[in-house]
Design a protein around this motif. Structure first.
Motif, short mmCIF file in Angstrom:
data_model
loop_
_atom_site.label_atom_id
_atom_site.label_comp_id
_atom_site.label_asym_id
_atom_site.label_seq_id
_atom_site.Cartn_x
_atom_site.Cartn_y
_atom_site.Cartn_z
N UNK A 16 0.75 -1.24 -0.18
CA UNK A 16 0.30 -0.01 0.00
C UNK A 16 0.86 1.17 0.04
N UNK A 17 2.27 1.40 0.61
CA UNK A 17 2.80 2.24 0.51
C UNK A 17 3.67 2.52 -0.68
N UNK A 18 4.27 1.61 -1.52
CA UNK A 18 4.78 1.64 -2.32
C UNK A 18 3.63 1.95 -3.59
N UNK A 19 1.99 1.47 -3.52
CA UNK A 19 1.69 2.68 -4.27
C UNK A 19 1.08 3.58 -3.85
N UNK A 20 1.22 3.93 -3.14
CA UNK A 20 0.72 5.62 -2.43
C UNK A 20 1.56 6.62 -2.87
N UNK A 21 3.34 5.72 -2.66
CA UNK A 21 3.97 6.76 -3.19
C UNK A 21 4.78 6.93 -4.22
N UNK A 22 4.18 5.55 -5.23
CA UNK A 22 4.12 5.68 -6.33
C UNK A 22 3.10 6.94 -6.84
N UNK A 44 1.88 15.41 1.73
CA UNK A 44 1.29 15.08 2.92
C UNK A 44 -0.11 14.06 3.16
N UNK A 45 -0.68 14.38 1.41
CA UNK A 45 -2.00 13.87 0.77
C UNK A 45 -1.32 11.96 0.95
N UNK A 46 -0.51 11.75 0.32
CA UNK A 46 0.56 10.93 -0.26
C UNK A 46 0.66 9.96 1.07
N UNK A 47 1.60 10.70 2.49
CA UNK A 47 1.33 9.83 3.24
C UNK A 47 0.07 9.03 4.25
N UNK A 48 -0.55 10.69 4.30
CA UNK A 48 -1.74 9.94 4.95
C UNK A 48 -2.46 9.06 4.55
N UNK A 49 -2.60 8.81 2.90
CA UNK A 49 -3.21 7.14 2.36
C UNK A 49 -2.28 6.33 2.27
N UNK A 50 -1.15 6.69 2.91
CA UNK A 50 0.22 5.59 2.89
C UNK A 50 -0.71 4.55 3.40
N UNK A 51 -0.50 5.45 5.23
CA UNK A 51 -1.18 4.39 6.54
C UNK A 51 -2.59 4.50 6.53
N UNK A 52 -3.25 5.46 6.59
CA UNK A 52 -4.69 4.44 6.53
C UNK A 52 -5.29 3.42 5.49
N UNK A 77 -10.60 8.66 8.80
CA UNK A 77 -11.29 9.17 7.67
C UNK A 77 -10.96 11.23 8.76
N UNK A 78 -11.04 10.70 10.19
CA UNK A 78 -11.57 12.26 10.83
C UNK A 78 -10.14 12.04 11.00
N UNK A 79 -8.94 11.44 11.12
CA UNK A 79 -7.50 11.73 11.48
C UNK A 79 -6.69 12.16 10.59
N UNK A 80 -7.47 11.48 9.31
CA UNK A 80 -6.41 12.07 8.04
C UNK A 80 -6.73 13.17 8.10
N UNK A 81 -8.27 13.78 8.12
CA UNK A 81 -8.72 15.68 7.25
C UNK A 81 -7.54 16.71 8.81
N UNK A 82 -6.76 15.25 10.00
CA UNK A 82 -7.48 16.65 10.93
C UNK A 82 -5.22 16.26 10.29
N UNK A 83 -4.89 15.54 9.66
CA UNK A 83 -3.60 15.97 9.19
C UNK A 83 -3.29 16.26 8.33
N UNK A 84 -3.98 16.31 7.35
CA UNK A 84 -4.02 17.88 5.66
C UNK A 84 -4.66 18.67 6.91
N UNK A 85 -4.96 19.08 7.78
CA UNK A 85 -5.24 20.44 7.55
C UNK A 85 -4.22 20.62 8.72
N UNK A 86 -3.43 20.26 9.41
CA UNK A 86 -2.57 20.74 9.35
C UNK A 86 -1.12 20.87 9.16
N UNK A 87 -1.24 20.18 8.09
CA UNK A 87 0.10 20.28 6.72
C UNK A 87 -0.54 21.44 6.06
#
Length: 383
Positions: A16-22, A44-52, A77-87
């Protein structure tokens, strides 16, 4: 957790990390000419997508209930949104700093001072802003120095042009009178022509000396010099000139001081100061040339006159080439080479150049009803 399960989970997360990173790298490539803010959002979005995504796949394979999966996806989703807002907030801060540094660079280009950043600036950006402010100060000093040099150059050209006219006009007039046979005393005209030629030669010598100083081509021949012998020779040579103006030219101070110096150039510097004092001192006054030892071991050669001093606004320009004092020192000869009756304000600039070549310092202060020029010279300028 068994090794097999751990390997499965790690493989899923890595995939998943490789796909999101690519996908993130592809987006960054497409945005390579875009703004830095957009690129940071992509990272930031790629990092969140990779983890989620990795977590979601693993959780789905664990056969949790639909309710548990819903809770997980909600939290993700909430954690991802918060992460993107912080970014986004970080990106906004970086964009703000980018605008500040662009404006600061533009102000530097216009020669204006840099405005300090706000107090919430990070340490790194505050340090960079401080460096920009210091660079602005250095550039301002450089511009001012260039302006002074250019002003000095124009003054030299103007004064040289002015001072050349008088002797040349005199030589021409006397030559025409001799040619027409209109002078009853040709010998006197020959002497005057010789004097005017000597004056012109002195001006040319000053220009040549100053050009060598400015070009860094002044070569000194260092030897052990007894300052009393050097100063006494200068006083003896200029005593007749001082006597003709009813001046008391005298030597004071220590007699045993010696230092490593170029005797010829040092004598020229001191001679310029003494001759200037003679030219501007009123009849009946005293000119004192002294040699002492400074507390730090340097030799001090001072010339004190009673020529009225130099206005405070001119003290900072005394050693600029082409400078001539305003009142009360108004004679056109101030700043000329020793022994000359006119000049372009080169003498003191030559003095400073010679002293600097000896790794020394020259200063001027107003004392009483005159000036004190001091040459501070190290014992061993080469060491």
């Amino acid at each position: 957790m068994s090794a097999a399960v751990f390997a499965t989970v790690a493989g899923i997360a890595l995939g998943c990390a490789l796909v999101a990173g690519a996908l993130g790298l592809l987006a960054l490539r497409l945005l390579s000419r875009g703004s830095l803010a957009a690129q940071l959002i992509v990272v930031a979005f790629a990092t969140v997508v990779s983890v989620v995504s990795g977590t979601a796949v693993v959780v789905s394979l664990m056969y949790l209930s639909a309710h548990d999966l819903t809770v997980f996806y909600s939290v993700a989703v909430v954690a991802g949104i918060v992460s993107l807002v912080m970014a986004s907030l970080l990106v906004r801060s970086l964009v703000h700093h980018n605008h500040y540094f662009r404006a600061a660079t533009a102000r530097i280009g216009r020669g204006e001072s840099v405005i300090s950043p706000d107090r919430h600036t990070s340490t790194e950006f505050a340090t960079l802003a401080g460096e920009l402010a210091a660079t602005t100060d250095r550039l301002t000093e450089s511009r001012e120095r260039e302006e002074r040099i250019e002003t000095s150059r124009r003054e030299i050209v103007a004064w040289i042009s002015h001072d050349l006219r008088t002797p040349l006009a005199g030589i021409r007039a006397m030559a025409e009178a001799l040619e027409d046979g209109m002078t009853p005393d040709p010998e006197r005209y020959y002497v005057q022509i010789r004097g005017q030629v000597d004056r012109l030669s002195g001006m040319v010598d000053d220009l040549f000396e100053l050009s060598k100083i400015h070009a860094g081509a002044l070569k000194l021949s260092f030897e052990r010099v007894a300052l009393y012998d050097l100063i006494s020779d200068i006083v003896a040579n200029l005593a007749p000139v001082a006597l003709a103006k009813s001046l008391d030219l005298r030597f004071e101070g220590e007699r045993g001081l010696t230092l490593q110096a170029d005797a010829r150039e040092l004598a020229r510097a001191v001679g310029n100061l003494v001759m200037n004092a003679i030219q501007h001192s009123p009849a009946g006054s005293v000119i004192v040339v002294s040699v002492t030892r400074h507390d730090d071991g340097r030799a001090v050669i001072s010339v004190v006159d009673a020529a009225g001093g130099i206005p405070a606004q001119d003290l900072g320009r005394v050693f600029e080439a082409g400078w001539r004092a305003s009142e009360p020192r108004t004679a056109s000869t101030w700043g000329t080479g020793a022994g000359q009756s006119g000049g372009a304000g080169l003498g003191l600039a030559i003095v400073e150049g010679i002293v600097r070549a000896h790794a020394g310092q020259v200063t001027v202060t107003n004392v009483g009803d005159g000036c004190r020029f001091e040459l501070l010279l190290p014992q061993h300028p080469l060491g």
